[in-house]
Write a protein that holds these residues in place. Sequence first.
Motif, PDB file in Angstrom:
ATOM      1  N   CYS A 111      43.661  75.745 -82.181  1.00 47.46           N
ATOM      2  CA  CYS A 111      43.871  74.354 -82.046  1.00 47.46           C
ATOM      3  C   CYS A 111      43.525  74.133 -80.358  1.00 47.46           C
ATOM      4  N   LEU A 112      43.929  75.119 -79.681  1.00 45.83           N
ATOM      5  CA  LEU A 112      43.970  75.065 -78.306  1.00 45.83           C
ATOM      6  C   LEU A 112      42.375  74.963 -77.802  1.00 45.83           C
ATOM      7  N   ILE A 113      41.387  75.911 -78.545  1.00 51.74           N
ATOM      8  CA  ILE A 113      40.024  75.936 -78.071  1.00 51.74           C
ATOM      9  C   ILE A 113      39.362  74.669 -78.758  1.00 51.74           C
ATOM     10  N   ALA A 114      39.980  73.990 -79.676  1.00 48.40           N
ATOM     11  CA  ALA A 114      39.358  72.674 -80.200  1.00 48.40           C
ATOM     12  C   ALA A 114      39.775  71.560 -79.322  1.00 48.40           C
ATOM     13  N   ALA A 115      41.016  71.640 -78.521  1.00 48.48           N
ATOM     14  CA  ALA A 115      41.379  70.654 -77.801  1.00 48.48           C
ATOM     15  C   ALA A 115      40.658  70.815 -76.521  1.00 48.48           C
ATOM     16  N   CYS A 116      40.391  71.918 -76.026  1.00 48.69           N
ATOM     17  CA  CYS A 116      39.239  71.966 -74.909  1.00 48.69           C
ATOM     18  C   CYS A 116      38.208  71.575 -75.109  1.00 48.69           C
ATOM     19  N   LEU A 117      37.517  71.578 -76.270  1.00 45.93           N
ATOM     20  CA  LEU A 117      36.081  71.039 -76.568  1.00 45.93           C
ATOM     21  C   LEU A 117      36.470  69.265 -76.570  1.00 45.93           C
ATOM     22  N   TYR A 118      37.488  68.847 -77.095  1.00 41.90           N
ATOM     23  CA  TYR A 118      37.599  67.479 -77.013  1.00 41.90           C
ATOM     24  C   TYR A 118      37.973  66.967 -75.650  1.00 41.90           C
ATOM     25  N   ILE A 119      38.238  67.886 -74.376  1.00 42.72           N
ATOM     26  CA  ILE A 119      38.153  67.494 -73.046  1.00 42.72           C
ATOM     27  C   ILE A 119      36.983  67.238 -72.654  1.00 42.72           C
ATOM     28  N   ILE A 120      35.915  68.316 -73.220  1.00 46.31           N
ATOM     29  CA  ILE A 120      34.701  68.226 -72.764  1.00 46.31           C
ATOM     30  C   ILE A 120      34.014  66.868 -73.472  1.00 46.31           C
ATOM     31  N   THR A 121      34.301  66.457 -74.615  1.00 48.05           N
ATOM     32  CA  THR A 121      33.705  65.423 -75.244  1.00 48.05           C
ATOM     33  C   THR A 121      34.501  64.176 -74.576  1.00 48.05           C
ATOM     34  N   LEU A 122      35.503  64.104 -74.090  1.00 44.62           N
ATOM     35  CA  LEU A 122      36.337  63.023 -73.629  1.00 44.62           C
ATOM     36  C   LEU A 122      35.440  62.675 -72.227  1.00 44.62           C
ATOM     37  N   ALA A 123      35.039  63.931 -71.415  1.00 41.75           N
ATOM     38  CA  ALA A 123      34.628  63.892 -70.007  1.00 41.75           C
ATOM     39  C   ALA A 123      33.181  63.219 -70.300  1.00 41.75           C
ATOM     40  N   VAL A 124      32.378  63.789 -71.288  1.00 39.93           N
ATOM     41  CA  VAL A 124      31.188  63.049 -71.348  1.00 39.93           C
ATOM     42  C   VAL A 124      31.131  61.640 -71.803  1.00 39.93           C
ATOM     43  N   SER A 125      32.107  61.362 -72.542  1.00 42.65           N
ATOM     44  CA  SER A 125      32.156  59.814 -73.066  1.00 42.65           C
ATOM     45  C   SER A 125      32.579  58.968 -71.764  1.00 42.65           C
ATOM     46  N   GLY A 126      33.494  59.458 -71.144  1.00 47.72           N
ATOM     47  CA  GLY A 126      33.976  58.621 -69.967  1.00 47.72           C
ATOM     48  C   GLY A 126      32.805  58.482 -68.936  1.00 47.72           C
ATOM     49  N   TRP A 127      32.016  59.576 -68.976  1.00 50.52           N
ATOM     50  CA  TRP A 127      30.899  59.464 -68.094  1.00 50.52           C
ATOM     51  C   TRP A 127      29.916  58.361 -68.454  1.00 50.52           C
ATOM     52  N   GLN A 128      29.579  58.540 -69.823  1.00 49.69           N
ATOM     53  CA  GLN A 128      28.662  57.410 -70.446  1.00 49.69           C
ATOM     54  C   GLN A 128      29.072  55.974 -70.417  1.00 49.69           C
ATOM     55  N   PHE A 129      30.540  55.770 -70.499  1.00 46.54           N
ATOM     56  CA  PHE A 129      31.239  54.460 -70.563  1.00 46.54           C
ATOM     57  C   PHE A 129      31.304  53.983 -69.063  1.00 46.54           C
ATOM     58  N   TYR A 130      31.454  54.778 -68.080  1.00 44.97           N
ATOM     59  CA  TYR A 130      31.264  54.554 -66.531  1.00 44.97           C
ATOM     60  C   TYR A 130      29.785  54.006 -66.393  1.00 44.97           C
ATOM     61  N   LEU A 131      28.998  54.710 -66.979  1.00 45.10           N
ATOM     62  CA  LEU A 131      27.413  54.488 -66.492  1.00 45.10           C
ATOM     63  C   LEU A 131      27.210  53.133 -67.250  1.00 45.10           C
ATOM     64  N   ASN A 132      27.432  52.936 -68.451  1.00 43.71           N
ATOM     65  CA  ASN A 132      27.155  51.545 -69.106  1.00 43.71           C
ATOM     66  C   ASN A 132      27.981  50.456 -68.671  1.00 43.71           C
ATOM     67  N   GLN A 133      29.019  50.475 -67.926  1.00 44.75           N
ATOM     68  CA  GLN A 133      29.878  49.647 -67.386  1.00 44.75           C
ATOM     69  C   GLN A 133      29.129  49.300 -66.362  1.00 44.75           C
ATOM     70  N   LYS A 134      28.854  50.023 -65.438  1.00 43.42           N
ATOM     71  CA  LYS A 134      28.147  49.743 -64.141  1.00 43.42           C
ATOM     72  C   LYS A 134      26.828  49.024 -64.460  1.00 43.42           C
ATOM     73  N   THR A 135      26.027  49.289 -65.357  1.00 46.69           N
ATOM     74  CA  THR A 135      24.879  48.486 -65.681  1.00 46.69           C
ATOM     75  C   THR A 135      24.766  47.375 -66.424  1.00 46.69           C
ATOM     76  N   THR A 136      26.225  47.197 -67.141  1.00 45.53           N
ATOM     77  CA  THR A 136      26.348  45.792 -67.645  1.00 45.53           C
ATOM     78  C   THR A 136      26.339  44.613 -66.825  1.00 45.53           C
ATOM     79  N   TYR A 137      27.020  44.901 -65.754  1.00 48.59           N
ATOM     80  CA  TYR A 137      27.211  43.642 -64.700  1.00 48.59           C
ATOM     81  C   TYR A 137      26.104  43.400 -64.054  1.00 48.59           C
ATOM     82  N   GLN A 138      24.926  44.145 -63.882  1.00 44.65           N
ATOM     83  CA  GLN A 138      23.896  43.618 -62.947  1.00 44.65           C
ATOM     84  C   GLN A 138      23.147  42.502 -63.535  1.00 44.65           C
ATOM     85  N   VAL A 139      22.743  41.705 -62.673  1.00 47.38           N
ATOM     86  CA  VAL A 139      22.092  40.559 -62.932  1.00 47.38           C
ATOM     87  C   VAL A 139      20.538  40.758 -62.683  1.00 47.38           C
TER      88      VAL A 139
END
Length: 139
Positions: A111-139
């Motif tokens: 379970c700890l190994i799987a939680a560490c993999l979810y940390i990686i998934t959380l980081a990648v999803s957060g990075w993608q969310f940040y990039l998409n949020q940054k480009t959404t507001y551009q005119v």
Amino acid sequence: METPRDKETTKRSLEESRIETPLSVVKKRTCLAQTPREYQRFNMAFCGYKVSLCGLVLSAWGLIQLFFMAIFFYLKSPAFIEDLGLEGPFANNDQLITAVNRGFQQNAFNCLIAACLYIITLAVSGWQFYLNQKTTYQV
């Protein structure tokens, strides 16, 4: 004598035949990358706004769930006794207790190994969310 039309034709043909050096291409790209339109071209987003948000929510949920499951396996919670995967008859109680303890420890570690993999998934999803949020507001 050269006419103005000939000069213009000569000038155009010289500009068209000019070979771009790698340095001039790099200079052009860095200048173009500063404009909002070209910024979107160099964006590293590979999933959209909604998918990245879904990944954030599922990763946070999975991380919390697996972390608590690891704690309960470590504390040898009787609710998880069916998840140990014990096999075969045991000759005595000591073998059973050893197998149960080993099963709880192994499942807590998994379970700890799987939680560490979810940390990686959380980081990648957060990075993608940040990039998409940054480009959404551009005119």
